[in-house]
Write a protein that holds these residues in place. Structure first.
Motif, PDB file in Angstrom:
ATOM      1  N   ASN A  54       0.855  -1.180   0.000  1.00 42.11           N
ATOM      2  CA  ASN A  54       0.000   0.000   0.000  1.00 42.11           C
ATOM      3  C   ASN A  54       0.894   1.234   0.000  1.00 42.11           C
ATOM      4  O   ASN A  54       1.144   1.839   1.039  1.00 42.11           O
ATOM      5  N   LEU A  55       1.350   1.591  -1.152  1.00 49.21           N
ATOM      6  CA  LEU A  55       2.296   2.696  -1.297  1.00 49.21           C
ATOM      7  C   LEU A  55       1.677   4.030  -0.906  1.00 49.21           C
ATOM      8  O   LEU A  55       2.385   4.940  -0.467  1.00 49.21           O
ATOM      9  N   ASP A  56       0.351   4.145  -1.018  1.00 47.29           N
ATOM     10  CA  ASP A  56      -0.338   5.387  -0.614  1.00 47.29           C
ATOM     11  C   ASP A  56      -0.156   5.675   0.872  1.00 47.29           C
ATOM     12  O   ASP A  56      -0.201   6.824   1.300  1.00 47.29           O
ATOM     13  N   ALA A  57       0.049   4.640   1.676  1.00 46.93           N
ATOM     14  CA  ALA A  57       0.146   4.806   3.122  1.00 46.93           C
ATOM     15  C   ALA A  57       1.504   5.347   3.568  1.00 46.93           C
ATOM     16  O   ALA A  57       1.668   5.709   4.735  1.00 46.93           O
ATOM     17  N   VAL A  58       2.476   5.427   2.668  1.00 47.10           N
ATOM     18  CA  VAL A  58       3.804   5.939   3.031  1.00 47.10           C
ATOM     19  C   VAL A  58       3.690   7.446   3.228  1.00 47.10           C
ATOM     20  O   VAL A  58       3.397   8.191   2.289  1.00 47.10           O
ATOM     21  N   SER A  59       3.923   7.901   4.472  1.00 51.95           N
ATOM     22  CA  SER A  59       3.739   9.334   4.772  1.00 51.95           C
ATOM     23  C   SER A  59       4.999  10.151   4.491  1.00 51.95           C
ATOM     24  O   SER A  59       4.909  11.348   4.235  1.00 51.95           O
ATOM     25  N   GLN A  60       6.185   9.521   4.534  1.00 53.40           N
ATOM     26  CA  GLN A  60       7.433  10.237   4.269  1.00 53.40           C
ATOM     27  C   GLN A  60       8.203   9.490   3.185  1.00 53.40           C
ATOM     28  O   GLN A  60       9.099   8.682   3.474  1.00 53.40           O
ATOM     29  N   PRO A  61       7.885   9.752   1.935  1.00 50.81           N
ATOM     30  CA  PRO A  61       8.488   8.985   0.842  1.00 50.81           C
ATOM     31  C   PRO A  61      10.010   9.144   0.761  1.00 50.81           C
ATOM     32  O   PRO A  61      10.712   8.187   0.457  1.00 50.81           O
ATOM     33  N   ARG A  62      10.522  10.341   1.055  1.00 50.30           N
ATOM     34  CA  ARG A  62      11.977  10.520   0.972  1.00 50.30           C
ATOM     35  C   ARG A  62      12.693   9.697   2.045  1.00 50.30           C
ATOM     36  O   ARG A  62      13.747   9.118   1.783  1.00 50.30           O
ATOM     37  N   ALA A  63      12.138   9.631   3.223  1.00 51.17           N
ATOM     38  CA  ALA A  63      12.729   8.810   4.284  1.00 51.17           C
ATOM     39  C   ALA A  63      12.688   7.337   3.879  1.00 51.17           C
ATOM     40  O   ALA A  63      13.661   6.602   4.088  1.00 51.17           O
ATOM     41  N   MET A  64      11.579   6.932   3.277  1.00 53.60           N
ATOM     42  CA  MET A  64      11.451   5.546   2.813  1.00 53.60           C
ATOM     43  C   MET A  64      12.491   5.261   1.722  1.00 53.60           C
ATOM     44  O   MET A  64      13.164   4.235   1.735  1.00 53.60           O
ATOM     45  N   MET A  65      12.656   6.199   0.793  1.00 48.20           N
ATOM     46  CA  MET A  65      13.608   6.011  -0.303  1.00 48.20           C
ATOM     47  C   MET A  65      15.049   5.958   0.198  1.00 48.20           C
ATOM     48  O   MET A  65      15.841   5.128  -0.265  1.00 48.20           O
ATOM     49  N   THR A  66      15.404   6.816   1.149  1.00 54.23           N
ATOM     50  CA  THR A  66      16.780   6.785   1.658  1.00 54.23           C
ATOM     51  C   THR A  66      17.040   5.509   2.456  1.00 54.23           C
ATOM     52  O   THR A  66      18.137   4.951   2.382  1.00 54.23           O
TER      53      THR A  66
END
Length: 172
Positions: A54-66
């Motif tokens: 559920n990619l919509d639920a990711v609230s901080q995409p940059r933190a997830m990407m790093t």
């Protein structure tokens, strides 16, 4: 994964890519500890994002990407360290020995003599002799394997030794 969630994930991934791919590539370029090109690593990060249910639920995409990028970099560095260690060990191995034609002939003749000596023995005597002398297998284990007594294994080994001594006498 249901079709609607899959479509939403692709839409979300497309949006995240448009908004953050330049930033992610720039961030990766500034990292001194990367082992791959920043573009390749950014692609791997977005592929990993696609696997999130559920990619919509990711609230901080940059933190997830790093976080994903750091894990990918860590795995790549670990594999690279392992490869270098393996190559270093290979370089430390001694060169293969090259033998002359004369030495090769002597070796072949010796092997032929051993083969001829072994061919004079019965199957059980040959097996007992080779297992005890070449592999160091205990007599009791050989006896179980051949279905004979330990004293019979002793006799078989003695037959093998006599045949070996006789072969040496013929050579000498």
């Amino acid at each position: 994964m249901p079709e609607s969630i899959l479509h939403r994930n692709h839409t979300t991934l497309d949006r995240l890519f448009r908004m953050h791919s330049s930033w992610l590539t720039g961030w990766l370029n500034r990292q001194r500890w990367t082992v791959h090109s920043s573009e390749d690593l950014a692609s791997d990060v977005f592929c990993a994002l696609l696997a999130i249910p559920n990619l919509d639920a990711v609230s901080q995409p940059r933190a997830m990407m790093t976080t994903i990028a750091r894990r990918l970099i860590y795995d790549a560095r670990r594999r690279d360290d392992l490869r270098r260690s393996y190559e270093s060990e290979l370089m430390a191995l001694p060169e293969a020995l090259e033998i002359s034609a004369e030495e090769r002939l002597i070796l072949i003749q010796a092997l032929q003599a051993v083969e001829a000596m072994l061919s004079t023995l019965s199957y059980k005597a040959r097996t007992a002799f080779l297992r005890s002398q070449m592999q160091g297998t205990p007599y009791a284990e050989i006896a179980d394997e051949l279905g004979v007594s330990v004293s019979m294994v002793r006799k078989y080994v003695a037959q093998g030794l006599r045949a070996a001594y006789a072969a040496v006498d013929r050579q000498g």
